[in-house]
Design a protein around this motif. Structure first.
Motif, PDB file in Angstrom:
ATOM      1  N   GLU A  15       3.476 -61.819 -43.214  1.00 29.50           N
ATOM      2  CA  GLU A  15       3.260 -61.601 -41.782  1.00 29.50           C
ATOM      3  C   GLU A  15       1.775 -61.409 -41.472  1.00 29.50           C
ATOM      4  O   GLU A  15       1.265 -61.939 -40.488  1.00 29.50           O
ATOM      5  CB  GLU A  15       4.077 -60.400 -41.310  1.00 29.50           C
ATOM      6  N   ILE A  16       1.087 -60.670 -42.330  1.00 34.88           N
ATOM      7  CA  ILE A  16      -0.345 -60.461 -42.143  1.00 34.88           C
ATOM      8  C   ILE A  16      -1.103 -61.783 -42.291  1.00 34.88           C
ATOM      9  O   ILE A  16      -1.981 -62.104 -41.497  1.00 34.88           O
ATOM     10  CB  ILE A  16      -0.873 -59.392 -43.131  1.00 34.88           C
ATOM     11  N   GLY A  17      -0.746 -62.562 -43.299  1.00 33.35           N
ATOM     12  CA  GLY A  17      -1.381 -63.858 -43.495  1.00 33.35           C
ATOM     13  C   GLY A  17      -1.166 -64.780 -42.313  1.00 33.35           C
ATOM     14  O   GLY A  17      -2.084 -65.478 -41.875  1.00 33.35           O
ATOM     15  N   HIS A  18       0.045 -64.763 -41.777  1.00 33.45           N
ATOM     16  CA  HIS A  18       0.330 -65.606 -40.619  1.00 33.45           C
ATOM     17  C   HIS A  18      -0.445 -65.128 -39.395  1.00 33.45           C
ATOM     18  O   HIS A  18      -1.041 -65.928 -38.676  1.00 33.45           O
ATOM     19  CB  HIS A  18       1.832 -65.619 -40.318  1.00 33.45           C
ATOM     20  N   PRO A  65      -5.101 -64.409 -46.955  1.00 28.78           N
ATOM     21  CA  PRO A  65      -4.533 -65.726 -47.263  1.00 28.78           C
ATOM     22  C   PRO A  65      -3.279 -66.011 -46.435  1.00 28.78           C
ATOM     23  O   PRO A  65      -2.670 -65.102 -45.887  1.00 28.78           O
ATOM     24  CB  PRO A  65      -4.180 -65.613 -48.752  1.00 28.78           C
ATOM     25  N   VAL A  66      -2.905 -67.273 -46.368  1.00 28.75           N
ATOM     26  CA  VAL A  66      -1.759 -67.696 -45.555  1.00 28.75           C
ATOM     27  C   VAL A  66      -0.436 -67.146 -46.076  1.00 28.75           C
ATOM     28  O   VAL A  66       0.393 -66.703 -45.309  1.00 28.75           O
ATOM     29  CB  VAL A  66      -1.712 -69.241 -45.445  1.00 28.75           C
ATOM     30  N   LEU A  79       4.315 -72.944 -38.018  1.00 34.48           N
ATOM     31  CA  LEU A  79       3.556 -74.069 -37.467  1.00 34.48           C
ATOM     32  C   LEU A  79       3.707 -74.108 -35.946  1.00 34.48           C
ATOM     33  O   LEU A  79       2.738 -74.348 -35.219  1.00 34.48           O
ATOM     34  CB  LEU A  79       4.026 -75.383 -38.095  1.00 34.48           C
ATOM     35  N   PHE A  80       4.910 -73.849 -35.474  1.00 36.41           N
ATOM     36  CA  PHE A  80       5.184 -73.814 -34.034  1.00 36.41           C
ATOM     37  C   PHE A  80       4.307 -72.761 -33.343  1.00 36.41           C
ATOM     38  O   PHE A  80       3.646 -73.034 -32.350  1.00 36.41           O
ATOM     39  CB  PHE A  80       6.670 -73.518 -33.816  1.00 36.41           C
ATOM     40  N   ALA A 106      -1.630 -75.308 -46.234  1.00 35.05           N
ATOM     41  CA  ALA A 106      -1.402 -74.003 -46.859  1.00 35.05           C
ATOM     42  C   ALA A 106       0.047 -73.545 -46.686  1.00 35.05           C
ATOM     43  O   ALA A 106       0.562 -72.770 -47.497  1.00 35.05           O
ATOM     44  CB  ALA A 106      -2.358 -72.964 -46.277  1.00 35.05           C
ATOM     45  N   LEU A 107       0.710 -74.026 -45.636  1.00 32.31           N
ATOM     46  CA  LEU A 107       2.130 -73.720 -45.413  1.00 32.31           C
ATOM     47  C   LEU A 107       3.037 -74.646 -46.228  1.00 32.31           C
ATOM     48  O   LEU A 107       4.249 -74.670 -46.029  1.00 32.31           O
ATOM     49  CB  LEU A 107       2.482 -73.849 -43.922  1.00 32.31           C
TER      50      LEU A 107
END
Length: 144
Positions: A15-18, A65-66, A79-80, A106-107
């Motif tokens: 969640e933090i990466g996102h 990081p992602v 991505l959305f 990265a996803l």
């Protein structure tokens, strides 16, 4: 709180990466518009980002990081959200699209298909598709 405390669980780490990815896109032009701020606030709430974490990430999102989720549908949802952030200030910057493509890789979207996936994602968000339609269309574009 130290930065290492931010990585307490695998899910929270994702969640933090996102959230950091969303911040990177919002900050690409060094200005966070009202629309971007609204999306950041909503994303922080949905991702359980504390106000302290929010401030740390906002100052330097590159430190995080992602950490993509394992679930393909969750990666598409990320991505959305990222694509929606590109439109939050009602201006699509070339740099934002470039970052979106890097984050798509990265996803775990294939590097050789990331441009096509991101172009479709932008088209879908531009045409106000919901997450379900977005997911279906991205799966078609990314079919291997």
């Amino acid at each position: 709180m130290s930065i290492s405390d931010l990585y307490s669980s695998g899910k929270h780490k994702q969640e933090i990466g996102h959230f950091a990815s969303v911040v990177k896109i919002a900050k690409i032009d060094d200005i966070i518009s009202a629309g971007e701020q609204l999306l950041l606030d909503r994303a922080a709430k949905k991702l359980n980002i504390s106000s302290e974490e929010y401030q740390i990430i906002l100052k330097n999102p590159e430190k995080f990081p992602v950490n993509p989720p394992v679930s393909y549908d969750e990666r598409i949802e990320r991505l959305f959200r990222l694509t929606r952030m590109i439109f939050a200030d009602e201006v699509i910057d070339k740099e934002e699209v470039g970052i979106l493509r890097k984050i798509a890789v990265a996803l775990n979207f294939p590097a050789d298909n990331a441009e096509k996936v991101c172009d479709e994602a932008i088209h879908l968000v531009l045409n106000d598709n919901d997450l379900d339609d977005f997911t279906t269309a991205i799966k078609k574009v990314n079919a291997v």
